[in-house]
Design an enzyme around this catalytic site. Structure first.
Site, mmCIF file in Angstrom:
data_model
loop_
_atom_site.group_PDB
_atom_site.id
_atom_site.type_symbol
_atom_site.label_atom_id
_atom_site.label_comp_id
_atom_site.label_asym_id
_atom_site.label_seq_id
_atom_site.Cartn_x
_atom_site.Cartn_y
_atom_site.Cartn_z
ATOM 1 N N SER A 138 0.839 -1.189 0.000
ATOM 2 C CA SER A 138 0.000 0.000 0.000
ATOM 3 C C SER A 138 0.883 1.252 0.000
ATOM 4 C CB SER A 138 -0.962 -0.031 1.190
ATOM 5 O OG SER A 138 -1.968 0.936 1.037
ATOM 6 N N ASP A 265 -8.192 -5.661 -5.186
ATOM 7 C CA ASP A 265 -7.582 -4.425 -4.713
ATOM 8 C C ASP A 265 -8.023 -3.281 -5.620
ATOM 9 O OD1 ASP A 265 -6.043 -2.508 -3.484
ATOM 10 O OD2 ASP A 265 -4.186 -3.637 -3.578
ATOM 11 N N HIS A 300 -7.267 -5.850 -0.420
ATOM 12 C CA HIS A 300 -6.068 -5.025 -0.329
ATOM 13 C C HIS A 300 -5.068 -5.576 0.690
ATOM 14 C CE1 HIS A 300 -3.762 -1.348 -0.649
ATOM 15 N NE2 HIS A 300 -3.935 -1.049 0.625
#
Length: 593
Positions: A138, A265, A300
């Protein structure tokens, strides 16, 4: 070994960390000076008796380095100990203005230069062998991609997970096709953009986003964050964004990279684009030859934490586990130690999990070799509203009357995949991390959602690759949005979303030249839908849903033609989708032979 809760008696074990080869020593809060004198603080993990000069894995985080100090067998808290226990030095650093580090924090603004300075500092330490690799997901993955543009000499390998927000047009994953992706961004700003670790306010984030104006949302919840208003009010083509070192077509990295992402994601399509851009734009042939990507079917940053059977949202995608830790250790051993750093890394360049077939596959390029981009055309008798309408989807171009619906910004279509539970009257709802599969049958009953469904498939169909919809549209409003979703319709009823894309009409000719619409005039709109990897089984049907909102996944277009972040006035728009011979609206599906 970590065991997840056993819900059905099935095997829910995670893939464990490898057994440590060394005990680990920890030095806390070492100050690293940046070029402007600001000190960023890092913890250093070193394996005992592993040698005097060590390869180093660098983790630069805005989420607090302290949790890494817990030597638990979990994928985050024990990560630094795991790598150090395998013979690597590990440096975990709080980035500028966060937790123990000095300076003022602004998302993405200092990541490229601070990353360069930190890599150079690590390489100069007496315990370093001069070779550094980056790791993290991320914001931590975005950080790696940004610093790659500065090409620090000691940076020999990257392992960025979920880093698509590093691209200039994605703006730290806040804007998608120029539209704020607030379903995750707002809670991220509320929780993660203040200095230090002030607790997030205990509020209903959904209600905060529902109120207008959107720019005041952080103030409404009493958040200490200072960047939300700036990031949400500046349109994507505004020169204000030029100060951020986002990755674009002019970037020139020179480092092997192993990208990791997942089908659910928010940025999987952008991560695949980064994989190709690193292949094409790297300054050395060695770097161009050594780009890799792995795509799982999780949400994610969840690839390494998958159990079996894995449920992504509400969809069972089978046993998706693989030994990521062995792959990651092989990657860093190859590039950061002395024995084989000149040879290419031996692994398929593209590895992906094919949902529906529920198995891993591999290829050497993206899009996959042999992919055919097949148009599936929208058709109806003029009444495609709801799943009970007459909307059809097929490879045969058809003519027919247009479909109409009304988009009321005060009654938007709900993006169920962005809720912890489907919202119910009087029930507090919580937003969750981006991307999940959710049964769409309820929302497919809305009159402001057009539904186009294929006949049941006689044989299976693999759809893996980038997705795009091409729509011919008109509107009574001067500006509006068009949202397209691709779904897999199961014979026994469930309808699981695969990808959702959005296009803001004003940006149809580019982000730097926004143009309002003439009421009633027909325009061609292209909708980037990222990417997917799905096997539509025999008997399943392919569904495309079209609307003008997906809230709170995306910020609402108020249909006025003004600034959607600062205005409170709304207009109900009558929007039209055409699908006749002159206006063949369709979705391009990447069909793999």
């Amino acid at each position: 070994m970590t065991i997840a809760p056993n819900r059905t008696g099935a095997d829910y074990r995670l893939v464990p960390f490898p057994e440590p080869l060394f005990e680990v020593d920890l030095e806390k809060d070492i100050r690293v000076a940046m070029r402007d004198g600001v000190g960023l603080y890092a913890d250093i993990y070193r394996p005992s008796k592993a040698g005097e000069q060590l390869p180093t894995i660098l983790i630069r985080t805005q989420y607090d380095k302290a949790p890494y100090r817990a030597p638990a067998s979990e994928t985050k808290s024990g990560l630094a100990y795991m790598f150090a226990g395998q013979g690597f030095a590990v440096v975990v650093q709080d980035i500028r203005g966060r937790f123990s580090s000095e300076g003022t924090f602004h998302p993405a603004e200092s990541d490229a230069d601070d990353g360069y300075d930190t890599v150079s500092w690590v390489a100069s330490q007496p315990w370093s062998n001069g070779k550094v690799g980056g790791y993290g997901c991320s914001a931590l993955g975005i950080n790696q991609v940004m610093m790659s543009q500065r090409r620090p000499a000691a940076l020999k390998a990257l392992l960025p997970q979920g880093p698509g927000g590093a691209l200039r047009w994605r703006k730290f994953s806040v804007l998608v096709s120029g539209v704020p992706e607030i379903g995750w961004a707002f809670q991220w700003f509320v929780h993660n953009t203040n200095k230090g670790s002030q607790p997030a306010p205990d509020v209903d984030l959904y209600e905060a986003l529902k109120a207008l104006p959107l720019a005041d949302a952080a103030d409404r919840v009493g958040s200490p964050c200072t960047d939300w208003r700036d990031w949400i009010t500046h349109e994507t083509g505004d020169p204000w964004w030029d100060k951020f070192p986002f990755f674009d077509e002019n970037s020139r990295p020179d480092v092997p990279a192993l990208f990791v992402n997942s089908w659910y994601d928010t940025d999987v399509g952008e991560t695949a684009k980064l994989f190709n851009m690193f292949k094409e734009q790297s300054t050395s042939e060695k770097s161009r030859r050594n780009q890799f990507i792995i795509i799982s079917p999780t949400a994610h940053c969840q690839s390494e934490q998958a159990c079996t059977p894995h449920i992504v949202g509400e969809r069972d995608v089978g046993d998706i586990r693989r030994d990521y830790w062995s792959i990651y250790l092989s990657w860093f051993n190859h590039w950061l130690r002395d024995e084989d750093t000149n040879g290419d890394f031996k692994m398929p360049h593209v590895q992906y999990y094919l949902m529906g077939a529920n198995r891993w596959k591999s290829a050497d390029s993206w899009p996959l070799p042999g992919t055919l981009f097949v148009p599936f055309y929208l058709a109806s008798g003029g009444n495609a509203n709801t799943r009970k309408g007459d909307g059809k989807l097929s490879t045969t171009m058809a003519s027919g009357p247009a479909d109409n619906y009304h988009h009321d910004p005060l009654d938007p279509v709900l993006s169920l995949e962005n809720f912890e539970v489907p919202p119910a009257p009087g029930r507090r709802v919580e937003l969750r991390s981006p991307g999940n599969a959710a049964d769409q049958r309820q929302v497919d009953l809305r009159q402001d959602r057009l539904v186009y469904t294929s006949e049941p498939l006689r044989s299976g169909l693999e759809v893996t690759g980038p997705l795009k919809a091409v729509l011919y549209v008109s509107s009574s409003a001067s500006d509006t949005d068009f949202v397209v979703q691709l779904s897999d319709v199961y014979p026994d009823g469930p309808v699981y979303n695969l990808r959702t894309g959005i296009a803001r009409a004003r940006y149809r000719e580019g982000y730097n030249e926004p143009r309002l619409m003439m009421p009633g005039k027909i325009y061609l709109i292209e909708v980037d839908m990222q990417a997917t990897g799905n096997w539509f089984r025999p008997g399943h049907r392919i569904r495309v849903q079209v609307s003008s909102s997906s809230f709170p996944h995306f910020a609402r277009n108020l249909n006025t033609g003004g600034n959607n972040a600062t205005e409170t006035t709304t207009v109900v728009a009558k929007n039209t989708i055409y699908h006749d011979r002159e206006h063949p609206s369709h979705i391009l599906l990447p069909v793999v032979q």
